[in-house]
Design a protein around this motif. Sequence first.
Motif, short mmCIF file in Angstrom:
data_model
loop_
_atom_site.label_atom_id
_atom_site.label_comp_id
_atom_site.label_asym_id
_atom_site.label_seq_id
_atom_site.Cartn_x
_atom_site.Cartn_y
_atom_site.Cartn_z
N GLU A 71 -3.44 8.40 4.10
CA GLU A 71 -2.43 7.71 3.30
C GLU A 71 -3.04 6.56 2.49
N ILE A 72 -4.04 5.90 3.06
CA ILE A 72 -4.74 4.86 2.31
C ILE A 72 -5.42 5.44 1.08
N ASP A 73 -5.99 6.64 1.23
CA ASP A 73 -6.65 7.30 0.10
C ASP A 73 -5.64 7.64 -0.99
N ILE A 74 -4.46 8.15 -0.59
CA ILE A 74 -3.42 8.47 -1.58
C ILE A 74 -2.93 7.19 -2.25
N GLN A 75 -2.82 6.11 -1.46
CA GLN A 75 -2.36 4.84 -2.02
C GLN A 75 -3.31 4.35 -3.12
N ARG A 76 -4.60 4.54 -2.92
CA ARG A 76 -5.57 4.14 -3.95
C ARG A 76 -5.35 4.96 -5.23
N GLN A 77 -5.04 6.24 -5.07
CA GLN A 77 -4.80 7.06 -6.24
C GLN A 77 -3.53 6.61 -6.97
N ILE A 78 -2.48 6.29 -6.21
CA ILE A 78 -1.22 5.87 -6.83
C ILE A 78 -1.38 4.50 -7.49
N CYS A 79 -2.29 3.68 -6.97
CA CYS A 79 -2.53 2.36 -7.59
C CYS A 79 -3.04 2.49 -9.01
N GLU A 80 -3.60 3.62 -9.39
CA GLU A 80 -4.03 3.84 -10.76
C GLU A 80 -2.84 4.03 -11.70
N ILE A 81 -1.67 4.37 -11.12
CA ILE A 81 -0.44 4.54 -11.91
C ILE A 81 0.39 3.27 -11.89
N ASN A 82 0.55 2.70 -10.69
CA ASN A 82 1.31 1.47 -10.50
C ASN A 82 0.45 0.52 -9.68
N LEU A 131 8.15 3.50 -8.84
CA LEU A 131 7.95 2.37 -7.95
C LEU A 131 7.03 2.67 -6.77
N GLY A 132 6.74 3.94 -6.51
CA GLY A 132 5.89 4.24 -5.37
C GLY A 132 5.90 5.73 -5.06
N TRP A 133 5.57 6.08 -3.85
CA TRP A 133 5.46 7.47 -3.45
C TRP A 133 5.92 7.63 -2.00
N TYR A 134 6.18 8.87 -1.62
CA TYR A 134 6.61 9.16 -0.26
C TYR A 134 5.76 10.27 0.34
N SER A 135 5.79 10.34 1.65
CA SER A 135 5.09 11.38 2.39
C SER A 135 5.79 11.56 3.73
N THR A 136 5.36 12.55 4.48
CA THR A 136 5.91 12.80 5.81
C THR A 136 4.80 12.65 6.84
N GLY A 137 5.17 12.18 8.00
CA GLY A 137 4.19 11.99 9.06
C GLY A 137 4.71 10.99 10.07
N GLU A 138 3.95 10.86 11.16
CA GLU A 138 4.37 9.96 12.23
C GLU A 138 3.98 8.52 11.95
N ALA A 139 2.80 8.28 11.41
CA ALA A 139 2.32 6.93 11.14
C ALA A 139 1.25 7.02 10.05
N PRO A 140 1.08 5.98 9.25
CA PRO A 140 0.06 6.02 8.20
C PRO A 140 -1.35 6.00 8.78
N GLY A 141 -2.26 6.65 8.07
CA GLY A 141 -3.66 6.72 8.49
C GLY A 141 -4.58 6.61 7.30
#
Length: 335
Positions: free
Chosen positions: A142-153, A129-139
């Motif tokens: 994280e948008i770049d990783i989201q694009r990669q995950i969009c290729e899966i879901n 359903l998605g992915w997780y990461s650690t950090g204070e706020a998205p930047g």
Amino acid sequence: MEVDEAAGPSGGAHAAITPASPAAAEASSASLASVVLAPSGTTGSVSIALHPLVIMNISEHWTRTKAQAGGPQTVFGALIGQQRGREIELMNSFELAHHRLDGRDVIDREYYALKESQFKQVFSDMDFLGWYSTGEAPGPAEIDIQRQICEINESPLFLQLHPAARHTDLPVAIYESVVDLVGGQARLLFVPLTYSLQTEEAERIGLDHVARISGAVDDGHSQVDEHVMVQHSAIKMLASRVQVILRYVREVHAGALPFNHDVMREAKALADRLPVLESARFQPEFYTQCNDAALLTYLGTIMKSCNHLNQFIKKFNVLYQRQGGHGRRLRGMFF
């Protein structure tokens, strides 16, 4: 744009328009690139139910990686669960491997495919359903990783845990992604989602044991102990009442007491409400419940033993330092 006024040959003034400097253009482009959240008026399209097991897995992943690397590191993982329409339930997670390439994090797709095939064998009713990461706020990262995950879901969720948060609220934020126009360009943006915590009986017992171990003072009692004692008292009282009814039926059968049709009808109704112990469903469910109870007991025992061992290691290190020893110190199990 810049406007310059200069006196012409006839003494009048004329305006000269010059293009903006490259530095200003770069600053404007950088400011647009830093925009990763959708406008405040944008609302989420799904409702999230989050299980504590996901938070515990992420915390353990980050703590272990920090101990191995000698400092805080950003970790990545996958979220699995169930989706029913617009209701999503995040129930479990597993780690994702990644590597640095040209200054950006790249998710290892081969490792993900291997882990997906493994968790499908165990959790066949759950989906990615998605992915997780650690950090204070998205930047932007994280948008770049989201694009990669969009290729899966095509519409993955993003959960971010802030390990260094000092406030009392749960340091977890969940986002979904939308495509919106920013500066005339289509951009992938995060939309914050509201979520609720949902627990099962096994998770509540595990969390209670963890809270007991984490506390500074362990008085040997917990909410689970009190709940079990209440259930034990109720079952004991039920057993005594059943014995009273059984004795009455035996006395009536022996002729020592008169036959009362109303009382016997009520006893028959109570007996009909009891589960049929000889059914084909009882034995598998009974053994499954016994195994779950034994597993939780073993888990509590192991966690208590780990706590005692960790306390011993801490005391050993303090004593070793006082004696002026030089050498390798023992390392605790929890960091």
